[in-house]
Write an enzyme that holds these catalytic residues in place. Structure first.
Site, mmCIF file in Angstrom:
data_model
loop_
_atom_site.group_PDB
_atom_site.id
_atom_site.type_symbol
_atom_site.label_atom_id
_atom_site.label_comp_id
_atom_site.label_asym_id
_atom_site.label_seq_id
_atom_site.Cartn_x
_atom_site.Cartn_y
_atom_site.Cartn_z
ATOM 1 N N HIS A 1 -7.792 -5.665 7.730
ATOM 2 C CA HIS A 1 -7.548 -4.617 8.727
ATOM 3 C C HIS A 1 -7.761 -5.164 10.129
ATOM 4 O O HIS A 1 -8.881 -5.469 10.528
ATOM 5 C CB HIS A 1 -8.404 -3.366 8.522
ATOM 6 N N GLU B 1 -2.655 -1.718 -3.103
ATOM 7 C CA GLU B 1 -3.728 -0.916 -2.514
ATOM 8 C C GLU B 1 -3.377 0.560 -2.574
ATOM 9 O O GLU B 1 -2.192 0.922 -2.562
ATOM 10 C CB GLU B 1 -3.922 -1.286 -1.036
ATOM 11 N N HIS C 1 0.858 -1.182 0.000
ATOM 12 C CA HIS C 1 0.000 0.000 0.000
ATOM 13 C C HIS C 1 0.898 1.237 0.000
ATOM 14 O O HIS C 1 1.170 1.827 1.040
ATOM 15 C CB HIS C 1 -0.902 -0.006 1.237
#
Length: 237
Positions: A190, A70, A43
């Site tokens: 997450h 991401e 990410h």
């Protein structure tokens, strides 16, 4: 079987803290795959405080499982993804100064924007996923964008589960049911960890992939990366 994608951002954070190249993020990605990980997630953020844009290019030839990038689809991010052509791009609406991702897309408010971005990625053969809160309206909105998958934002589940509240899974079960009904693939991520992943997996029908970084790397400090990755794979069976 649900695939495990290892998010290696924290490896880059550790590397950057000393200004050198140890630990090496490419080598860790190669090792994680050798240990059984079925994907690698990164990410990159605009300030490159952990994963750098160059890392994304360096990893392209080394990730032979699934490569998931991401990020917030700002122009620089979009250009990079179109050039690298990873297996999957996961769109996350994080602010530039966010410590970590803290909310899913409002798929109703940003419908037109998401349709345009997703259409561009899909026309280039890149599978798309969008980060969403466990809300039925947002699942319906996600379907209208043309995305291939959603990624359920699991922080609320993880927090409540740590307090002993197993009912926190209910909104996720409802969203998974709707996603399955309308033909959306389901990812999740997450704050998922060895403590809560098995219960989540057992209750989410059609869970295709989980992306786990912070917890997995933290757990690896105690038990080693190979042991921890194999423990996740066992819990995801």
């Amino acid at each position: 079987m649900t695939k495990l994608s290892v998010n290696i951002n924290k490896i880059a954070t550790l590397r950057n803290s000393r200004g050198g190249d140890s630990p090496n993020v490419v080598q860790f990605a190669k090792d994680a795959q050798q240990f059984g990980a079925e994907g690698i997630t990164i990410h990159p953020r605009p300030d490159e405080r952990h994963i750098r844009y160059q890392d994304a290019y360096d990893l392209k030839s080394e990730v032979y499982t699934e490569y998931n990038i991401e990020g917030n689809p700002i122009p620089k991010f979009v250009d990079m993804v179109l050039e690298i052509k990873p297996t999957q791009v996961t769109l996350v609406p994080d602010a530039e100064d966010a410590i970590t991702s803290n909310a899913g897309w409002d798929t109703l408010k940003h419908k037109d924007f998401l349709i345009d971005v997703i259409g561009e990625f899909k026309s280039n053969g890149i599978r798309t996923s969008i980060f969403v809160d466990p809300d039925l309206h947002q699942i319906e909105g996600a379907k209208a964008t043309g995305t291939d998958r959603i990624e359920l934002y699991t922080e609320a589940y993880a927090h409540q589960f740590s307090l002993g509240n197993e009912d926190a899974i209910q909104p996720y079960m409802a969203c998974a049911g709707l996603a399955n009904a309308v033909g959306l693939g389901i990812n999740a991520g997450h704050d998922l960890s060895l403590n809560n992943i098995k219960f989540f997996k057992e209750n989410i029908t059609g869970l295709l992939e989980v992306s786990i970084g912070h917890a997995l790397i933290s757990e690896s400090l105690y038990f080693g990366a190979e042991t921890v990755i194999k423990q996740y794979l066992e819990k995801l069976k």
